[in-house]
Design a protein around this motif. Structure first.
Motif, PDB file in Angstrom:
ATOM      1  N   TYR A 214       8.361  22.365  76.792  1.00  0.00           N
ATOM      2  CA  TYR A 214       8.635  21.021  77.284  1.00  0.00           C
ATOM      3  C   TYR A 214       9.527  21.111  78.519  1.00  0.00           C
ATOM      4  CZ  TYR A 214       7.005  19.177  72.768  1.00  0.00           C
ATOM      5  OH  TYR A 214       6.262  18.850  71.664  1.00  0.00           O
ATOM      6  N   PRO A 215       9.265  20.315  79.544  1.00  0.00           N
ATOM      7  CA  PRO A 215      10.145  20.308  80.722  1.00  0.00           C
ATOM      8  C   PRO A 215      11.513  19.732  80.358  1.00  0.00           C
ATOM      9  CG  PRO A 215       8.508  18.551  80.875  1.00  0.00           C
ATOM     10  CD  PRO A 215       8.129  19.380  79.688  1.00  0.00           C
ATOM     11  N   ILE A 216      12.533  20.239  81.005  1.00  0.00           N
ATOM     12  CA  ILE A 216      13.884  19.731  80.783  1.00  0.00           C
ATOM     13  C   ILE A 216      14.039  18.384  81.487  1.00  0.00           C
ATOM     14  CG2 ILE A 216      16.335  20.157  81.129  1.00  0.00           C
ATOM     15  CD1 ILE A 216      14.971  22.014  79.120  1.00  0.00           C
ATOM     16  N   ILE A 217      14.571  17.395  80.786  1.00  0.00           N
ATOM     17  CA  ILE A 217      14.817  16.083  81.375  1.00  0.00           C
ATOM     18  C   ILE A 217      16.115  15.514  80.806  1.00  0.00           C
ATOM     19  CG2 ILE A 217      13.349  14.961  79.647  1.00  0.00           C
ATOM     20  CD1 ILE A 217      12.693  12.848  81.806  1.00  0.00           C
ATOM     21  N   GLN A 218      16.956  14.996  81.690  1.00  0.00           N
ATOM     22  CA  GLN A 218      18.218  14.388  81.277  1.00  0.00           C
ATOM     23  C   GLN A 218      18.280  12.969  81.845  1.00  0.00           C
ATOM     24  OE1 GLN A 218      21.038  17.178  82.939  1.00  0.00           O
ATOM     25  NE2 GLN A 218      20.958  18.508  81.132  1.00  0.00           N
ATOM     26  N   ASP A 219      18.876  12.074  81.082  1.00  0.00           N
ATOM     27  CA  ASP A 219      18.935  10.672  81.503  1.00  0.00           C
ATOM     28  C   ASP A 219      19.623  10.506  82.849  1.00  0.00           C
ATOM     29  OD1 ASP A 219      17.578   9.772  79.301  1.00  0.00           O
ATOM     30  OD2 ASP A 219      19.389   9.390  78.118  1.00  0.00           O
ATOM     31  N   ILE A 220      20.652  11.309  83.089  1.00  0.00           N
ATOM     32  CA  ILE A 220      21.406  11.173  84.345  1.00  0.00           C
ATOM     33  C   ILE A 220      20.540  11.494  85.555  1.00  0.00           C
ATOM     34  CG2 ILE A 220      22.289  13.553  84.392  1.00  0.00           C
ATOM     35  CD1 ILE A 220      24.942  12.383  85.414  1.00  0.00           C
ATOM     36  N   GLU A 221      19.497  12.292  85.349  1.00  0.00           N
ATOM     37  CA  GLU A 221      18.636  12.667  86.469  1.00  0.00           C
ATOM     38  C   GLU A 221      17.875  11.470  87.017  1.00  0.00           C
ATOM     39  OE1 GLU A 221      17.596  17.340  85.524  1.00  0.00           O
ATOM     40  OE2 GLU A 221      16.293  15.786  84.672  1.00  0.00           O
ATOM     41  N   LYS A 222      17.658  10.459  86.195  1.00  0.00           N
ATOM     42  CA  LYS A 222      16.897   9.285  86.630  1.00  0.00           C
ATOM     43  C   LYS A 222      17.673   8.438  87.640  1.00  0.00           C
ATOM     44  CE  LYS A 222      14.496   9.166  82.203  1.00  0.00           C
ATOM     45  NZ  LYS A 222      14.201   8.420  80.958  1.00  0.00           N
ATOM     46  N   THR A 223      18.966   8.737  87.812  1.00  0.00           N
ATOM     47  CA  THR A 223      19.786   8.013  88.789  1.00  0.00           C
ATOM     48  C   THR A 223      19.886   8.771  90.117  1.00  0.00           C
ATOM     49  OG1 THR A 223      21.862   9.041  88.048  1.00  0.00           O
ATOM     50  CG2 THR A 223      21.126   7.056  86.896  1.00  0.00           C
ATOM     51  N   LYS A 224      19.314   9.961  90.168  1.00  0.00           N
ATOM     52  CA  LYS A 224      19.395  10.783  91.385  1.00  0.00           C
ATOM     53  C   LYS A 224      18.523  10.186  92.494  1.00  0.00           C
ATOM     54  CE  LYS A 224      21.918  14.085  89.470  1.00  0.00           C
ATOM     55  NZ  LYS A 224      23.289  14.422  89.922  1.00  0.00           N
TER      56      LYS A 224
ATOM     57  N   ARG B 197      14.226  13.609  92.691  1.00  0.00           N
ATOM     58  CA  ARG B 197      13.365  13.334  91.534  1.00  0.00           C
ATOM     59  C   ARG B 197      11.910  13.700  91.807  1.00  0.00           C
ATOM     60  NH1 ARG B 197      13.776   7.602  90.139  1.00  0.00           N
ATOM     61  NH2 ARG B 197      14.909   7.218  92.081  1.00  0.00           N
ATOM     62  N   HIS B 198      11.514  13.680  93.072  1.00  0.00           N
ATOM     63  CA  HIS B 198      10.167  14.129  93.417  1.00  0.00           C
ATOM     64  C   HIS B 198       9.963  15.580  92.963  1.00  0.00           C
ATOM     65  CE1 HIS B 198       6.415  14.312  95.753  1.00  0.00           C
ATOM     66  NE2 HIS B 198       6.798  15.536  96.085  1.00  0.00           N
ATOM     67  N   HIS B 199      10.997  16.382  93.100  1.00  0.00           N
ATOM     68  CA  HIS B 199      10.921  17.782  92.650  1.00  0.00           C
ATOM     69  C   HIS B 199      10.992  17.869  91.130  1.00  0.00           C
ATOM     70  CE1 HIS B 199      11.355  19.950  96.579  1.00  0.00           C
ATOM     71  NE2 HIS B 199      11.806  18.751  96.939  1.00  0.00           N
ATOM     72  N   MET B 200      11.816  17.035  90.525  1.00  0.00           N
ATOM     73  CA  MET B 200      11.969  17.062  89.064  1.00  0.00           C
ATOM     74  C   MET B 200      10.647  16.752  88.357  1.00  0.00           C
ATOM     75  SD  MET B 200      15.594  15.014  88.724  1.00  0.00           S
ATOM     76  CE  MET B 200      17.057  15.556  89.612  1.00  0.00           C
TER      77      MET B 200
ATOM     78  N   LEU C 146       3.739  13.723  76.030  1.00  0.00           N
ATOM     79  CA  LEU C 146       3.767  13.802  77.493  1.00  0.00           C
ATOM     80  C   LEU C 146       4.448  12.587  78.108  1.00  0.00           C
ATOM     81  CD1 LEU C 146       2.752  15.192  80.136  1.00  0.00           C
ATOM     82  CD2 LEU C 146       0.637  13.864  79.889  1.00  0.00           C
ATOM     83  N   TRP C 147       4.223  11.414  77.536  1.00  0.00           N
ATOM     84  CA  TRP C 147       4.720  10.159  78.109  1.00  0.00           C
ATOM     85  C   TRP C 147       6.249  10.068  78.129  1.00  0.00           C
ATOM     86  CZ3 TRP C 147       0.987   7.533  80.460  1.00  0.00           C
ATOM     87  CH2 TRP C 147       1.274   6.256  80.952  1.00  0.00           C
ATOM     88  N   GLU C 148       6.911  10.890  77.349  1.00  0.00           N
ATOM     89  CA  GLU C 148       8.375  10.858  77.304  1.00  0.00           C
ATOM     90  C   GLU C 148       9.007  11.387  78.584  1.00  0.00           C
ATOM     91  OE1 GLU C 148      10.434   9.571  74.887  1.00  0.00           O
ATOM     92  OE2 GLU C 148       8.510   8.754  74.208  1.00  0.00           O
ATOM     93  N   PHE C 149       8.262  12.140  79.375  1.00  0.00           N
ATOM     94  CA  PHE C 149       8.845  12.817  80.534  1.00  0.00           C
ATOM     95  C   PHE C 149       8.634  11.987  81.800  1.00  0.00           C
ATOM     96  CE2 PHE C 149       7.672  16.009  77.376  1.00  0.00           C
ATOM     97  CZ  PHE C 149       8.928  16.538  77.117  1.00  0.00           C
ATOM     98  N   GLN C 150       9.464  10.950  81.912  1.00  0.00           N
ATOM     99  CA  GLN C 150       9.431  10.055  83.070  1.00  0.00           C
ATOM    100  C   GLN C 150      10.780  10.104  83.792  1.00  0.00           C
ATOM    101  OE1 GLN C 150       7.844   6.045  82.403  1.00  0.00           O
ATOM    102  NE2 GLN C 150       6.851   6.740  80.502  1.00  0.00           N
TER     103      GLN C 150
ATOM    104  N   ASN D 252      12.626   2.764  85.807  1.00  0.00           N
ATOM    105  CA  ASN D 252      12.098   1.856  84.795  1.00  0.00           C
ATOM    106  C   ASN D 252      10.997   2.549  83.997  1.00  0.00           C
ATOM    107  OD1 ASN D 252      13.620  -0.633  85.517  1.00  0.00           O
ATOM    108  ND2 ASN D 252      12.508  -0.397  87.453  1.00  0.00           N
ATOM    109  N   LYS D 253      11.275   2.753  82.741  1.00  0.00           N
ATOM    110  CA  LYS D 253      10.309   3.455  81.890  1.00  0.00           C
ATOM    111  C   LYS D 253       9.167   2.520  81.478  1.00  0.00           C
ATOM    112  CE  LYS D 253       9.868   6.099  77.602  1.00  0.00           C
ATOM    113  NZ  LYS D 253      10.573   6.645  76.407  1.00  0.00           N
ATOM    114  N   THR D 254       7.964   3.048  81.556  1.00  0.00           N
ATOM    115  CA  THR D 254       6.790   2.311  81.093  1.00  0.00           C
ATOM    116  C   THR D 254       6.499   2.712  79.651  1.00  0.00           C
ATOM    117  OG1 THR D 254       5.848   2.241  83.305  1.00  0.00           O
ATOM    118  CG2 THR D 254       4.325   1.892  81.467  1.00  0.00           C
ATOM    119  N   GLU D 255       6.456   1.730  78.765  1.00  0.00           N
ATOM    120  CA  GLU D 255       6.169   2.025  77.364  1.00  0.00           C
ATOM    121  C   GLU D 255       4.686   2.335  77.185  1.00  0.00           C
ATOM    122  OE1 GLU D 255       8.462   2.419  75.100  1.00  0.00           O
ATOM    123  OE2 GLU D 255      10.001   1.885  76.593  1.00  0.00           O
ATOM    124  N   LEU D 256       4.405   3.216  76.258  1.00  0.00           N
ATOM    125  CA  LEU D 256       3.028   3.613  75.994  1.00  0.00           C
ATOM    126  C   LEU D 256       2.421   2.692  74.940  1.00  0.00           C
ATOM    127  CD1 LEU D 256       0.769   5.670  76.602  1.00  0.00           C
ATOM    128  CD2 LEU D 256       1.660   7.050  74.714  1.00  0.00           C
ATOM    129  N   THR D 257       1.856   1.615  75.394  1.00  0.00           N
ATOM    130  CA  THR D 257       1.179   0.693  74.482  1.00  0.00           C
ATOM    131  C   THR D 257      -0.213   1.238  74.147  1.00  0.00           C
ATOM    132  OG1 THR D 257       0.205  -0.553  76.307  1.00  0.00           O
ATOM    133  CG2 THR D 257       2.389  -1.259  75.515  1.00  0.00           C
TER     134      THR D 257
END
Length: 474
Positions: A52-62, A67-70, A327-331, A335-340
Motif C-alpha cells: 500500500y502507498p504511504i499516505i498521511q492526512d497532513i500531506e493533503k494540505t501540502k 501532491r502531484h508527486h505523492m 484503492l479508493w482510500e488513497f486520495q 476534498n475526499k470523494t466517497e465511494l458510493t
C-alpha cells in the motif's frame, strides 16, 4: 512490448543454506528443499504480497506541486486477490515437488548431469530419443503451470512478487556435518523473445546466469556459429547443474511471431520438465491460447499442474468490491470523494475491471482534480481522464463494456473463455471473502502500511508499456 526492449533481470536475495525440519516426510533429507523458506500460510502471503502507498492526512494540505508527486505512489499499490493465493500455492508445490527427484545427495542427481553431458556427442536428430532412452529409469517429479490472462491484469507483477518471497540463490557448504558444495538457483525468470526464436531464448538464459554469477556462458555457448540444438542442450545442462527450482517464461504469446514452428519451443519446455526434471511456469496473454490449441498433447503437458485462466474482475464480484474499496482510500485531494455504489459502477465501466487500467485511471483522475478549484474526483473528471488520457485503449474498453464478441475477438489479448472464467469465479468466491475478512483486521492493516516504507520492495505497476502494446495490436 517493443521489439528491441531489453527487460531487466529480476533478481532476488542470495542466502547461505539454513536447513529446516520438514513437516512433510517426503520433503525431509533433501538439502534443496530443506533450505527453502517454510511453506507459506495465507497470512504470510497477505503480509508479504500486499503493498500500500504511504499516505498521511497532513500531506493533503501540502502544495499542489508536491501532491502531484505523492499521487504517483499509487503506482506501487498491490492488492492480494484470490488468484494470487492460488498461484502461490501452485508455485510452492511445483518448486518442492520438482526437487524430489533431484536430491543432490542422491546418485541419480549426478547421473542426470552425466547423461546430459554425454548427449553433446550424439547426433542432433538422435539426441531427443537418446535422452528419453537414457533417462527413462530416472524419474521426474517436475510439473508445469500455464498462466493465461488478459493484458494489464497484473500477471507479471504477481509472479514477481511471489518469486521474491523466496531467496533466488542459496549457497550450500555443509549438510549434516558433510561437505556439500552446491549453488542452488531457486527460481529464474526470463521473457520469451519478441520474435519467438528459440536460439534467442537460450541466449537470454545464458545472459541471465551470467548476470547472477559473473560467468561467461553467453560468450561460451551463445555465439553466432552455435546451432540452436547445441544451445538448448547447454541450457538444460546448466539448469540441472544449478538445481533450478522453477524456470518462469513470460510473454509466451510471442511464439505467435516465430518464423519457425512454435511447437518446437513448446516441445522444448515439455522436455525440460518431463525429461530433465525442471519445473516451468509459462505466462502469456489470451493470444497464447492459439499456441496451445494447435496440439492438445502439448497443451496438456505444458500445464500438468493446471492452466490458470486469469480474466478481469467482474462488476459484482467480491474481488472488485475489495479492490476498489481499498484503492479508493488513497486520495491526496483536499476534498475526499466517497465511494458510493453509483460511483463504484461508473468507475468500473471506465476500466472494465482491468487492474492496471483501474490504478492508472485513478491516478489520472486525481491529477486532473488537483488542478480544479474544488479538488474533488467527479464522474466528469473520471470520464475525461479515460477518454483523453487513455484514448489508445478506448476501442478495447468499449468492446468489453458492450460485450461485443466480434469486436472483442479483434483484440486477441482480451478475448476470454467464458466457461473457464465462470468456473474460476465460483471457486474464488470463498477465498475472496476470507481475504476481505483478514484485511479488516486493523492491526494487520497498520502493520502492512508501516512495512511499505521500504520503497525498494515495491514493484512498479507501470502500465505504459502495456498501453503501447495494445496500440500496436490495434
Amino acid at each position: 512490448m517493443e521489439k528491441n526492449k531489453i527487460t531487466p533481470l529480476l533478481k532476488g536475495n542470495v542466502e547461505t543454506a539454513e536447513y529446516k525440519e520438514q513437516e512433510l516426510i517426503e520433503y525431509a533429507e533433501n538439502p534443496f528443499i530443506e533450505a527453502l523458506p517454510s511453506i507459506f500460510s495465507e497470512d504470510n502471503v497477505l503480509e508479504q504480497f500486499t503493498r500500500y502507498p504511504i499516505i498521511q492526512d497532513i500531506e493533503k494540505t501540502k502544495n499542489r506541486n508536491l501532491r502531484h508527486h505523492m499521487i504517483k505512489r499509487i503506482k506501487n499499490f498491490i492488492q492480494p486477490l484470490p488468484d494470487h493465493f492460488l498461484i502461490e500455492a501452485k508455485l510452492s508445490t511445483i518448486i518442492r515437488r520438482g526437487y524430489l527427484a533431484r536430491n543432490p545427495l542422491d546418485k541419480t542427481y549426478f547421473e542426470r548431469l552425466k547423461i546430459l553431458n554425454e548427449a553433446h556427442s550424439v547426433k542432433k536428430e538422435e539426441r531427443e530419443d537418446a535422452l528419453n532412452r537414457n533417462m527413462e529409469h530416472i524419474r521426474s517429479t517436475a510439473d508445469s503451470l500455464s498462466i493465461i490472462g488478459i493484458s494489464g491484469i497484473g500477471k507479471t507483477t504477481a509472479i514477481e512478487r511471489l518469486l521474491l518471497m523466496y531467496p533466488q540463490i542459496i549457497k550450500h557448504e555443509e549438510y549434516n556435518g558433510k561437505l556439500l558444495s552446491r549453488t542452488q538457483i531457486v527460481w529464474l525468470k526470463i521473457d520469451c523473445p519478441y520474435d519467438g526464436n528459440l536460439a534467442t531464448l537460450c541466449k537470454s538464459f545464458f545472459k541471465a546466469i551470467d548476470d547472477l554469477f559473473g560467468t561467461r556462458y553467453l560468450e561460451k555457448y551463445g555465439y553466432l556459429n552455435r546451432i540452436t540444438s547445441s544451445m538448448m542442450l547447454h541450457m538444460t545442462s546448466l539448469a540441472s547443474m544449478y538445481g533450478i527450482g522453477v524456470l518462469v517464461i513470460d510473454e509466451i504469446q510471442h511464439l505467435i511471431n516465430a518464423k519457425n514452428d512454435p511447437d518446437e519451443m513448446l516441445n522444448f519446455f515439455v522436455t525440460l520438465t518431463n525429461t530433465v526434471g525442471i519445473p516451468t511456469v509459462l505466462i502469456g496473454t489470451f493470444k497464447a491460447l492459439k499456441i496451445f490449441k494447435r496440439d492438445f498433447r502439448q497443451a496438456r503437458r505444458a500445464g500438468s499442474e493446471g492452466n490458470i485462466i486469469w480474466d478481469r474482475m467482474t462488476k459484482n464480484s467480491d474481488e472488485w468490491d475489495f479492490f476498489i474499496e481499498t484503492l479508493w482510500e488513497f486520495q491526496w485531494l483536499k476534498n475526499k470523494t466517497e465511494l458510493t455504489h453509483e460511483m463504484k459502477e461508473f468507475f468500473y465501466d471506465e476500466c472494465q475491471g482491468i487492474t492496471s487500467v483501474a490504478v492508472n485511471l485513478f491516478i489520472l483522475a486525481q491529477e486532473r482534480a488537483l488542478n480544479t478549484d474544488k479538488e474533488k474526483i467527479t464522474k466528469q473528471i473520471i470520464n475525461k481522464a479515460s477518454k483523453e488520457d487513455l484514448h489508445m485503449i478506448q476501442p478495447m474498453i468499449k468492446a468489453l463494456r458492450n460485450n461485443n464478441r466480434s469486436q472483442i475477438m479483434k483484440y486477441e489479448d482480451i478475448s476470454i473463455n467464458l466457461e473457464d472464467i465462470t468456473f474460476k469465479h465460483k471457486n474464488s468466491l470463498q477465498l475472496a471473502g476470507k481475504i476481505k475478512e483478514m484485511a479488516k483486521n486493523e492491526e494487520r492493516l497498520f502493520k502492512l502500511k508501516r512495512n511499505n516504507t521500504a520503497e525498494n520492495l515495491i514493484i512498479d505497476m507501470n502500465t505504459w508499456g502495456y498501453l503501447i502494446g495494445l496500440q500496436k495490436m490495434n
